[in-house]
Each structure stands twice: as structure tokens, then as C-alpha cells.
Design a protein around this motif. Structure first.
Motif, mmCIF file in Angstrom:
data_model
loop_
_atom_site.group_PDB
_atom_site.id
_atom_site.type_symbol
_atom_site.label_atom_id
_atom_site.label_comp_id
_atom_site.label_asym_id
_atom_site.label_seq_id
_atom_site.Cartn_x
_atom_site.Cartn_y
_atom_site.Cartn_z
ATOM 1 N N ALA A 291 44.180 48.484 34.474
ATOM 2 C CA ALA A 291 43.040 47.718 34.992
ATOM 3 C C ALA A 291 42.793 48.063 36.448
ATOM 4 O O ALA A 291 43.722 48.395 37.196
ATOM 5 N N LEU A 292 41.530 48.002 36.837
ATOM 6 C CA LEU A 292 41.116 48.241 38.219
ATOM 7 C C LEU A 292 40.289 47.040 38.677
ATOM 8 O O LEU A 292 39.366 46.605 37.974
ATOM 9 N N TRP A 293 40.612 46.523 39.851
ATOM 10 C CA TRP A 293 39.820 45.456 40.446
ATOM 11 C C TRP A 293 39.063 46.024 41.639
ATOM 12 O O TRP A 293 39.652 46.701 42.489
ATOM 13 N N THR A 294 37.768 45.753 41.698
ATOM 14 C CA THR A 294 36.947 46.269 42.789
ATOM 15 C C THR A 294 36.467 45.126 43.677
ATOM 16 O O THR A 294 36.508 43.954 43.300
ATOM 17 N N ARG A 295 35.984 45.506 44.863
ATOM 18 C CA ARG A 295 35.547 44.509 45.831
ATOM 19 C C ARG A 295 34.395 43.658 45.310
ATOM 20 O O ARG A 295 34.340 42.453 45.529
ATOM 21 N N ARG A 296 33.459 44.257 44.593
ATOM 22 C CA ARG A 296 32.290 43.529 44.121
ATOM 23 C C ARG A 296 32.494 42.897 42.747
ATOM 24 O O ARG A 296 31.661 42.137 42.286
ATOM 25 N N PRO A 301 38.045 42.669 35.889
ATOM 26 C CA PRO A 301 38.650 44.000 36.028
ATOM 27 C C PRO A 301 37.951 45.032 35.147
ATOM 28 O O PRO A 301 37.402 44.713 34.089
ATOM 29 N N LEU A 302 37.984 46.260 35.609
ATOM 30 C CA LEU A 302 37.538 47.387 34.801
ATOM 31 C C LEU A 302 38.751 47.865 33.999
ATOM 32 O O LEU A 302 39.805 48.148 34.580
ATOM 33 N N ARG A 303 38.586 47.958 32.679
ATOM 34 C CA ARG A 303 39.709 48.340 31.820
ATOM 35 C C ARG A 303 39.392 49.678 31.147
ATOM 36 O O ARG A 303 38.664 49.726 30.161
ATOM 37 N N PRO A 304 39.917 50.772 31.703
ATOM 38 C CA PRO A 304 39.615 52.111 31.169
ATOM 39 C C PRO A 304 40.745 52.665 30.310
ATOM 40 O O PRO A 304 41.915 52.282 30.467
ATOM 41 N N ARG A 305 40.387 53.573 29.411
ATOM 42 C CA ARG A 305 41.418 54.358 28.725
ATOM 43 C C ARG A 305 41.905 55.499 29.613
ATOM 44 O O ARG A 305 43.048 55.932 29.505
#
Length: 417
Positions: A291-296, A301-305
């Protein structure tokens, strides 16, 4: 939000990777903090002009083979000569399909002219950019009154040192008076927003007509053509002599055009563009970025393969130099770097060891975090280590080649699932 791939960084590497993946039907998001280094570039791309020992590369195949011995951690050496050449050809096709038809050939570099009247080897350049002229050609270097980011007299002097007949002139365009009153606004990009207007074509053509009759070719600063080369094409049809354009100090019209057209192609393919955002935190477990958490989007969270790190080098804050060493800014990946006391050489104009610093990867371009290789994390572009983009003349090539290699690795793994 679930994605097949999330790309961190919206420069040349990130966009070429994203365009390739979206063309294969992937759901891809690019997280971009703002304008990348691409907007500040000349618009020309280098592939490999010099080896680490300073030897000029005149035969690309031989140069790539030699590079593997001299710099085994160079991204080209990790991939191998055949792949580098294959990806370079593919990159040229991708650029053309995105509206960026360039001059140049992979097998034989051309020598583009710089704003100071010198020549530099290049792999690809915008069609408008002049190459080294024949000694018998009379070149008119045309500046714009009050525009300080391009000095026609310096360019003409540089050409004369190369044996080229060159004369400097300046033209005045009343439509630019409102910009001229504020020097901080009198830049190539703001001028282009005026001169790209259809209403300004006739005055521009009139200002150049007499000068075009006096010279074989006119060279102007690249102050029009933010989204296409329509004005340049029309000038060459309307004037008796040829017109070519030289890049100016950044931000560059050619670089911004490349950024705009590649971004447009990515979105057209179905890509998700997340501008003005940055990754602040990541979750890694079992050797994977989950998972990636961004400022905006800090609560979603963005959950990518798959994740592609294309965050750029020091200029884009992808790499951060601190007292104790150089670190990768997003995931804290392992960085190959010289010892702290050996970052620089005494000769300011010599190749500097810190330029080789960057993320360490294997030949699949996957990076390490705390001694563990992250299985779904790929690294592309100038955040990579093992090369000097300036002295080796390979910055654009490394971005393009590693972007396409990364995309191929991802697609191959998807095909196996």
C-alpha cells in the motif's frame, strides 16, 4: 484504490512506462509531485556519447559492449547491449505515436547546436533543432529584444569559432511589450503562449521576412510551439529561407511539449494522473509493497500489484544528499554511492563521483530495502545508480530504456498469472 501498477514520478521514465502498460490494458496511476525535470530539459535525448574513461562512442554496439567491462553497474550493462538497442528503437516509436516526431538515428548520433553555438552529440532531437551546419552556410541568429535567456551574439561567436558564417540580429514584436515590462515574466514559455496565437503569426512572419532573404537559414530561440510545431512549419512554408529553433534556458518549450504530449497520451490510454501529490508512507510485508499513502489521499491508500519508482535524481528530490550519505527519499531503498569523503573531485569541470549515486538494483531493475529484494518494486530512470548522465551523455536513454524494461518485466509477470 486498487491498481495493477502505481508509478511514482511523472517524468520521461514514468510516462513511457505508464504509456506502455496502459497500452497493454493495465489500470495504472502515476503520482506526480509537479513538473518533472523533463520540463527543464532541452528536448533532445542522449543515448550514449562517452564511456566512463572519457572515450567517445562512435559505434553504439561496440560502446555498449565495452561499457559492461568499464561500469558493470551501469543500467545498460545490467540489461545487456541487445536489450538496450531494442528498447531504444521501441522508445522512438512510442514518442512518435505520442506526437513527438524526432530527428536522429540510433546507429549514428547527430550533432545538435546548443544556444552558445557549440555542438553536442544527441540520439533524438525535435525536428526544429539545427544540426551542425556546413561551413558555407550563412546563418542569421535572431534574438528577441529584451529577452535575456537567449544571447544571439554569443551563439554567433560560437558558430564562427566552428568556421560557420553567422550574424546576430534582434527583432522587436509589439505583442510582447506587456511581457517585456516585467523581466521575471519575459521567459520562453510565456512568450510562446503569445506567439502560438494565430493572430500573431503574420506579425512574426513580417518581422522575419527581410532577414530570411539575407541568410541561408535563420535560427531563433524556441519561443513558440508549446503543444505542436505548427507555427514553425508555417514559417518554413511562408519565408524564402529555412527557420530552425534553439532551446533556451529552462523552463524549455521543447521539454514542456514533450511532457505535455506524453502525459496526454498516458491519459488517452486510460491512465490515472495524480498531479501535485507525493507518496508519504508505504506498507511493505513479505517482500512486497502492499500500500502507498499519498499527501492528497492520506486516508485512502493506493493498493498496487506492482510499483515503479521513477522519482528522479537530486533535481527532483528522488535522491537526498545528507551529511552521513545519500538516501532514496520514498522507500528508503539501498543506494550505491561513493564514500562521503570521495563525493567530489577538486577539478570543478571533471566528472564528479556523486553523479554515479543512485538506487542499487539487479538486472530485473528490482530494488532492495534493508537487505531484502522487493519482489513487486521496480526502479527506472535517473534515480538509478551506476552512471553519469552528463559526462557519459546517456540521461535520456537510461530513462527510456529502463522504463521499457520495467514495463516488460511487469507485463511478463502478469502474463504468468
Amino acid at each position: 484504490m486498487n491498481f495493477d501498477t502505481v508509478i511514482i514520478g511523472g517524468g520521461l521514465a514514468g510516462l513511457l512506462c505508464g504509456i506502455t502498460l496502459t497500452a497493454r490494458g493495465q489500470r495504472v496511476a502515476i503520482v506526480s509531485r509537479g513538473r518533472s525535470a523533463l520540463s527543464f530539459s532541452s528536448g533532445s535525448l542522449d543515448l550514449l556519447s562517452h564511456l566512463p574513461n572519457g572515450e567517445a562512442v562512435t559505434d553504439l554496439h561496440a560502446g555498449l559492449a565495452r561499457l559492461a567491462d568499464l561500469a558493470p553497474m551501469h543500467p545498460y550493462a545490467l540489461l545487456g547491449p541487445e536489450r538496450v538497442i531494442e528498447y531504444a528503437r521501441e522508445a522512438q516509436r512510442l514518442l512518435a505515436n505520442s506526437g513527438l516526431v524526432m530527428q536522429g538515428h540510433i546507429e549514428k548520433p547527430h550533432f545538435r547546436v546548443t544556444p552558445l553555438g557549440r555542438v553536442r552529440p544527441a540520439w533524438l532531437s525535435p525536428q526544429e533543432v539545427p544540426v551542425a551546419p556546413s561551413p558555407g552556410v550563412h546563418v542569421g541568429i535572431i534574438g528577441i529584444e529584451g529577452f535575456l535567456d537567449f544571447q544571439p551574439a554569443l551563439a554567433a561567436a560560437g558558430l564562427r569559432r566552428l568556421g560557420v558564417t553567422a550574424t546576430a540580429h534582434e527583432m522587436s514584436l509589439p505583442a510582447l511589450d506587456i511581457l517585456r515590462d516585467n523581466p521575471s515574466e519575459f521567459r520562453a514559455v510565456t512568450i510562446a503562449r503569445v506567439l502560438d496565437d494565430e493572430a500573431q503569426f503574420a506579425p512574426l512572419c513580417d518581422a522575419l521576412h527581410a532577414l530570411s532573404q539575407e541568410h541561408d537559414v535563420l535560427w531563433l530561440p524556441a519561443c513558440f510551439g508549446l503543444t505542436d510545431n505548427r507555427v514553425w512549419t508555417r514559417l518554413n512554408e511562408a519565408l524564402p529561407g529555412k527557420v530552425q529553433l534553439l532551446p533556451t534556458l529552462p523552463p524549455s518549450v521543447f521539454g514542456m511539449r514533450m511532457q505535455t504530449l506524453l502525459q496526454r497520451q498516458f491519459i488517452k490510454n486510460g491512465g490515472i494522473w495524480l498531479p501535485g501529490d507525493e507518496v508519504l508512507n508505504t506498507t511493505v510485508s513479505a517482500g512486497r509493497v502492499n500500500a502507498l499513502w499519498t499527501r492528497r489521499h492520506e486516508d485512502i491508500p493506493l493498493r498496487p500489484r506492482h510499483v515503479v519508482l521513477a522519482s528522479g535524481s537530486f533535481f527532483s528530490n528522488g535522491l537526498i544528499a545528507e551529511r552521513q550519505g545519500i538516501r532514496e527519499a520514498v522507500l528508503g531503498l539501498e543506494v550505491q554511492q561513493p564514500e562521503r569523503g570521495n563525493w567530489t573531485r577538486d577539478d570543478l569541470f571533471a566528472a564528479q563521483p556523486w553523479q554515479h549515486a543512485g538506487v542499487r538494483t539487479d538486472n530485473t531493475l528490482r530494488g532492495w530495502q534493508n537487505g531484502e529484494r522487493l519482489e513487486n518494486l521496480y526502479v527506472a530512470g535517473s534515480v538509478l545508480g551506476g552512471f553519469d548522465a552528463i559526462t557519459q551523455g546517456c540521461g535520456g536513454g537510461v530513462c527510456a530504456v529502463t522504463a521499457l524494461h520495467t514495463a516488460r518485466q511487469i507485463c511478463a509477470r502478469e502474463d504468468l498469472q
